[in-house]
Design a protein around this motif. Structure first.
Motif, PDB file in Angstrom:
ATOM      1  N   SER A  51      -3.781   0.239  -2.922  1.00  0.00           N
ATOM      2  CA  SER A  51      -3.357  -1.106  -2.538  1.00  0.00           C
ATOM      3  C   SER A  51      -3.170  -1.926  -3.801  1.00  0.00           C
ATOM      4  O   SER A  51      -4.075  -1.998  -4.633  1.00  0.00           O
ATOM      5  CB  SER A  51      -4.414  -1.787  -1.659  1.00  0.00           C
ATOM      6  OG  SER A  51      -4.621  -1.057  -0.483  1.00  0.00           O
TER       7      SER A  51
ATOM      8  N   VAL B 222      -8.498   9.122   0.919  1.00  0.00           N
ATOM      9  CA  VAL B 222      -8.057   9.362   2.293  1.00  0.00           C
ATOM     10  C   VAL B 222      -7.549  10.799   2.352  1.00  0.00           C
ATOM     11  O   VAL B 222      -6.522  11.112   1.759  1.00  0.00           O
ATOM     12  CB  VAL B 222      -6.918   8.391   2.696  1.00  0.00           C
ATOM     13  CG1 VAL B 222      -6.417   8.701   4.093  1.00  0.00           C
ATOM     14  CG2 VAL B 222      -7.350   6.952   2.587  1.00  0.00           C
TER      15      VAL B 222
ATOM     16  N   GLU C 179      -8.714   3.988  -2.298  1.00  0.00           N
ATOM     17  CA  GLU C 179      -9.561   4.492  -1.214  1.00  0.00           C
ATOM     18  C   GLU C 179      -9.191   5.939  -0.937  1.00  0.00           C
ATOM     19  O   GLU C 179      -8.033   6.233  -0.598  1.00  0.00           O
ATOM     20  CB  GLU C 179      -9.345   3.647   0.045  1.00  0.00           C
ATOM     21  CG  GLU C 179     -10.143   4.099   1.231  1.00  0.00           C
ATOM     22  CD  GLU C 179      -9.806   3.302   2.495  1.00  0.00           C
ATOM     23  OE1 GLU C 179     -10.156   3.803   3.584  1.00  0.00           O
ATOM     24  OE2 GLU C 179      -9.209   2.226   2.399  1.00  0.00           O
TER      25      GLU C 179
ATOM     26  N   ARG D 134       0.846  -1.204   0.000  1.00  0.00           N
ATOM     27  CA  ARG D 134       0.000   0.000   0.000  1.00  0.00           C
ATOM     28  C   ARG D 134       0.877   1.248   0.000  1.00  0.00           C
ATOM     29  O   ARG D 134       1.972   1.240   0.560  1.00  0.00           O
ATOM     30  CB  ARG D 134      -0.884   0.012   1.237  1.00  0.00           C
ATOM     31  CG  ARG D 134      -1.914  -1.082   1.247  1.00  0.00           C
ATOM     32  CD  ARG D 134      -2.732  -1.109   2.549  1.00  0.00           C
ATOM     33  NE  ARG D 134      -3.704  -2.176   2.491  1.00  0.00           N
ATOM     34  CZ  ARG D 134      -3.441  -3.449   2.792  1.00  0.00           C
ATOM     35  NH1 ARG D 134      -2.228  -3.797   3.172  1.00  0.00           N
ATOM     36  NH2 ARG D 134      -4.386  -4.359   2.703  1.00  0.00           N
TER      37      ARG D 134
ATOM     38  N   GLU E   5      -6.706  -1.413  -5.616  1.00  0.00           N
ATOM     39  CA  GLU E   5      -7.858  -0.878  -4.900  1.00  0.00           C
ATOM     40  C   GLU E   5      -7.516   0.546  -4.474  1.00  0.00           C
ATOM     41  O   GLU E   5      -6.405   0.796  -3.993  1.00  0.00           O
ATOM     42  CB  GLU E   5      -8.180  -1.738  -3.690  1.00  0.00           C
ATOM     43  CG  GLU E   5      -8.595  -3.156  -4.085  1.00  0.00           C
ATOM     44  CD  GLU E   5      -8.701  -4.089  -2.896  1.00  0.00           C
ATOM     45  OE1 GLU E   5      -9.831  -4.273  -2.410  1.00  0.00           O
ATOM     46  OE2 GLU E   5      -7.657  -4.605  -2.462  1.00  0.00           O
TER      47      GLU E   5
ATOM     48  N   ARG F 144     -12.467   2.813  -8.120  1.00  0.00           N
ATOM     49  CA  ARG F 144     -12.258   2.108  -6.853  1.00  0.00           C
ATOM     50  C   ARG F 144     -11.413   0.840  -6.978  1.00  0.00           C
ATOM     51  O   ARG F 144     -10.600   0.554  -6.104  1.00  0.00           O
ATOM     52  CB  ARG F 144     -13.595   1.746  -6.216  1.00  0.00           C
ATOM     53  CG  ARG F 144     -14.407   2.962  -5.799  1.00  0.00           C
ATOM     54  CD  ARG F 144     -15.647   2.588  -5.028  1.00  0.00           C
ATOM     55  NE  ARG F 144     -15.433   1.533  -4.075  1.00  0.00           N
ATOM     56  CZ  ARG F 144     -15.175   1.718  -2.775  1.00  0.00           C
ATOM     57  NH1 ARG F 144     -15.096   2.912  -2.289  1.00  0.00           N
ATOM     58  NH2 ARG F 144     -15.022   0.693  -1.979  1.00  0.00           N
ATOM     59  N   GLN F 145     -11.617   0.071  -8.036  1.00  0.00           N
ATOM     60  CA  GLN F 145     -10.925  -1.226  -8.111  1.00  0.00           C
ATOM     61  C   GLN F 145     -10.841  -1.724  -9.546  1.00  0.00           C
ATOM     62  O   GLN F 145     -11.798  -1.602 -10.305  1.00  0.00           O
ATOM     63  CB  GLN F 145     -11.681  -2.250  -7.274  1.00  0.00           C
ATOM     64  CG  GLN F 145     -11.075  -3.636  -7.302  1.00  0.00           C
ATOM     65  CD  GLN F 145     -11.791  -4.548  -6.336  1.00  0.00           C
ATOM     66  OE1 GLN F 145     -11.723  -4.348  -5.130  1.00  0.00           O
ATOM     67  NE2 GLN F 145     -12.482  -5.540  -6.858  1.00  0.00           N
TER      68      GLN F 145
ATOM     69  N   PRO G 249      -8.698   9.511  -6.491  1.00  0.00           N
ATOM     70  CA  PRO G 249      -8.887   8.152  -7.012  1.00  0.00           C
ATOM     71  C   PRO G 249      -9.183   8.138  -8.512  1.00  0.00           C
ATOM     72  O   PRO G 249      -8.679   7.271  -9.236  1.00  0.00           O
ATOM     73  CB  PRO G 249     -10.077   7.621  -6.213  1.00  0.00           C
ATOM     74  CG  PRO G 249     -10.039   8.379  -4.924  1.00  0.00           C
ATOM     75  CD  PRO G 249      -9.536   9.752  -5.306  1.00  0.00           C
TER      76      PRO G 249
ATOM     77  N   THR H 118      -5.123   9.392  -1.958  1.00  0.00           N
ATOM     78  CA  THR H 118      -5.712   8.076  -2.170  1.00  0.00           C
ATOM     79  C   THR H 118      -4.767   7.006  -1.632  1.00  0.00           C
ATOM     80  O   THR H 118      -3.569   7.030  -1.927  1.00  0.00           O
ATOM     81  CB  THR H 118      -5.935   7.819  -3.679  1.00  0.00           C
ATOM     82  OG1 THR H 118      -6.786   8.840  -4.197  1.00  0.00           O
ATOM     83  CG2 THR H 118      -6.564   6.458  -3.930  1.00  0.00           C
TER      84      THR H 118
END
Length: 148
Positions: free
Chosen positions: A105, A98, A96, A11, A94, A79-80, A18, A102
Motif C-alpha cells: 500500500s 499475503v 502485508e 495497493r 505498508e 512492514r512500514q 515483504p 505481499t
C-alpha cells in the motif's frame, strides 16, 4: 480508492517477500527507478540505507530541476516506512504478507499541508493517484519472477 484528494492510497499485490520489497524501499537510489511520476532524477544518499530519522535528498524535475529533502518519520522493519517533505507531505509504504506475495500500500498524505489549494492548483490531487499506480507497477517489475 482515495479517502480525499489530499489523502490517497493505492495497493498492489507483488509476488515477493515483504523483506525483499522493504530492502528496495530503504534504498533511496532505487526510488527514481520505481517512480511512476517521472519527476525523481537521482538520490543524494547513494549507498546508504534508510532508517528512522534518516535524512535524504532527491534531485527532482517538474518543469525545472530542483532538490527536495526528506526525513524518515515512520519505520517498522519489513512492514512500514514513511518519509516527509519539508512542507509536510508524507509518503508511506505498508507491506502485508499475503499468500505467496505481499500487498503493498502506497499512501500520499498531504492532509496536514497548510496550502492545500496550491496542490490542487498544480494538479497534484489529480495526478498523484495514477502516478502511485505506475510506481507500484514499476515496483512489481523489480521482481520479474513475481510479476503477474
Amino acid at each position: 480508492m482515495s479517502e480525499s484528494p489530499y489523502l490517497q492510497t493505492r495497493r498492489r499485490l507483488v509476488a515477493a517477500a515483504p523483506s525483499e520489497i522493504f530492502e528496495l524501499l530503504t534504498d533511496p537510489a532505487m526510488h527514481p527507478v520505481i517512480d511512476g511520476s517521472g519527476t525523481l532524477r537521482a538520490s543524494n544518499a547513494q549507498g546508504s540505507k534508510l532508517s528512522l530519522g534518516s535524512e535524504f535528498g532527491m534531485q527532482m524535475r517538474l518543469g525545472v530541476p530542483y532538490r527536495i529533502s526528506n526525513t524518515v518519520v515512520e519505520f517498522e522493519q519489513d512492514r512500514q516506512i514513511a518519509w516527509r517533505h519539508f512542507s509536510g507531505h508524507r509518503w508511506r509504504y505498508e507491506l502485508e504478507a499475503v499468500g505467496a506475495g505481499t500487498l503493498v500500500s502506497e499512501t500520499w498524505d498531504a492532509s496536514r499541508v497548510r496550502h492545500q489549494w496550491l496542490l490542487r492548483l498544480m494538479g497534484f490531487t489529480r495526478s498523484t493517484g495514477p502516478n502511485m499506480e505506475r510506481t507500484l507497477e514499476r515496483l512489481a517489475g523489480q521482481f520479474p519472477e513475481a510479476s503477474e
